[in-house]
Design an enzyme around this catalytic site. Structure first.
Site, short mmCIF file in Angstrom:
data_model
loop_
_atom_site.label_atom_id
_atom_site.label_comp_id
_atom_site.label_asym_id
_atom_site.label_seq_id
_atom_site.Cartn_x
_atom_site.Cartn_y
_atom_site.Cartn_z
N TYR A 267 -5.99 -4.66 3.11
CA TYR A 267 -5.86 -4.07 4.30
C TYR A 267 -4.91 -2.68 4.25
CZ TYR A 267 -4.24 -3.16 9.22
OH TYR A 267 -4.04 -2.23 10.63
N GLU B 218 -7.14 3.32 9.88
CA GLU B 218 -6.94 1.96 9.67
C GLU B 218 -8.30 1.73 8.63
OE1 GLU B 218 -6.32 -1.99 12.01
OE2 GLU B 218 -8.14 -1.53 12.23
#
Ligand code: GDP
Ligand code: MN
Length: 391
Positions: free
Chosen positions: A109, A199
């Site tokens: 992530y 993101e």
């Protein structure tokens, strides 16, 4: 303003962040042709909507033949997709991204946000990618790593090493290089486009050791859009709530919420306080609506119309403190909106300030049915009483 995954990936590509080869498909019949141009099988068919959680919601389909690609595109396009982030009705899918399927080794992530407590751009990195980061932060906070960035100095290579050398197991030296470059590029994208969020979840390493962004999310700070003219073209109004879109056109600050008390207020601070008081009285606001300190009769009318269009609204509270906005202007705006449509729910009015007597007089002399509250807490009590039982 949010970008679609395919739009964010186009930007990533230009900034040297590796993404899978892919093409946007809006017409089901194009899907087979696209698979012939792209490495595969497998191919991944991904619904392009401004909502996450598509993987678990059936919006990401891995296919092995051109025929499957077509049937998957058919299963997605023109139908609503329900994910954890969309609500029960889901959101309409208008287009899909057809991509080469990669052999994933590890999922990471990586994101960049503004950390409001330190007022600094912050990179967040985790080896628990592919899952919801909120869940990771709750269950295994030690796996969520952060680097705050001095905006003058910018992103420094040692910060990338701080993040990457905490990984267990470590990355191969080739992947370390690509990961460092991806991190630097994410910072570049973030600052270049005035983002509030970049993101990548998951950012993967492939079996070949490459670092590739499998997903891409970008949000642009609306207050910076005046200097991001090229991005404005990428806006997709189909992804927005129709009432929010209408409010945007009329320059109103309106946000839809989950409750059933429609509220029209002037000033963001007063609007926040009004929502608090509504909640204190045991009810839930259906919206945040700040018509602005100096709203015109026209803006009041538009604001009131938007609230009336919201079918979940079971009672309306108008809370105006007349400063620059005069109470008589407010009253005329409300009447103008009421003339066009009936008001099927109880209306509670609390007016104070400039020209309050004239405002009350105008409302009193109209056909409008409404209740007058003497102060804000009484107004909230009244509106809560009206909706109790209706949910
Ligand atoms: P989200 O659920 O809306 O965040 O959509 P993502 O783009 O993150 O996709 C969800 C999941 O699909 C990812 O976490 C991957 O596990 C899987 N996925 C997406 N693309 C590929 C691919 O090319 N190969 C494989 N094997 N899985 C993929
Ligand atoms: Mn994702």
């Amino acid at each position: 303003m949010k970008l679609h995954e395919f739009q964010a990936k186009d930007i990533f590509r230009k900034f040297g962040i590796a993404v899978p080869d892919g093409e946007l498909v809006t017409d089901i019949n194009q899907a087979a042709g696209v698979t012939r141009k792209i490495n595969g099988p497998p191919w991944v068919i991904k619904a392009q909507v401004h909502a996450g959680g598509r993987g678990k919601g059936g919006g990401v389909i891995i296919t092995n033949t051109p025929d499957q690609a077509v049937s998957s595109a058919k299963a997605l396009i023109g139908k609503p997709l329900v994910t954890k982030q969309t609500g029960a009705d889901g959101v309409m899918v208008h287009q899909v991204l057809v991509e080469e399927g990669l052999e994933i080794d590890r999922e990471f992530y990586l994101s960049m946000v503004i950390d409001r407590s330190t007022a600094m751009p912050t990179m967040i990195f985790s080896q628990a990618g592919g899952m919801e980061i909120e869940e990771v932060a709750e269950k295994t906070p030690e796996l969520v790593l952060k680097e705050h960035i001095d905006p003058i100095a910018g992103w420094m290579p040692y910060q990338a090493r701080n993040l990457i050398y905490k990984l267990d197991p470590p990355l191969s030296s080739e992947s370390v290089k690509s990961m460092m470059s991806a991190m630097a590029s994410v910072y570049k994208v973030f600052t270049t486009f005035d983002c509030s969020l970049v993101e990548i979840n998951p950012l993967v390493t492939t079996k070949q050791g490459k670092v590739v962004a499998l997903d891409a999310k970008m949000s642009i700070d609306d207050n910076a859009l005046y200097r991001q003219k090229n991005l404005v073209e990428l806006d997709d109004p189909r992804e927005k709530d129709p009432l929010e879109l209408m409010a945007e056109k009329h320059n109103l600050n309106y946000i839809r919420l989950d409750g059933n008390v429609g509220a029209m207020v002037n000033g963001a601070g007063l609007a926040m306080a009004t929502m608090d008081v509504i909640k204190l009285a045991g009810a839930e606001p259906a919206n945040f609506l700040d018509v602005g300190g100096g709203a015109s009769e026209e803006m009041i009318k538009n604001g009131f119309e938007i609230i009336l269009k919201d079918s979940r609204v079971k009672a309306i509270l108008i809370n105006i403190f007349g400063g620059i906005l005069r109470c008589d202007v407010l009253a005329r705006g409300v009447l103008a909106a009421a003339e066009k449509t009936s008001i099927p729910v109880p209306l509670i009015v609390r007016l104070e300030g400039t020209n309050v007597d004239q405002g009350r007089e105008i409302l009193k002399n109209s056909d409008l049915e409404f209740l007058v509250a003497k102060d804000l807490s009484e107004a909230a009590e009244m509106v809560a009483n009206q909706v109790s039982g209706a949910s």
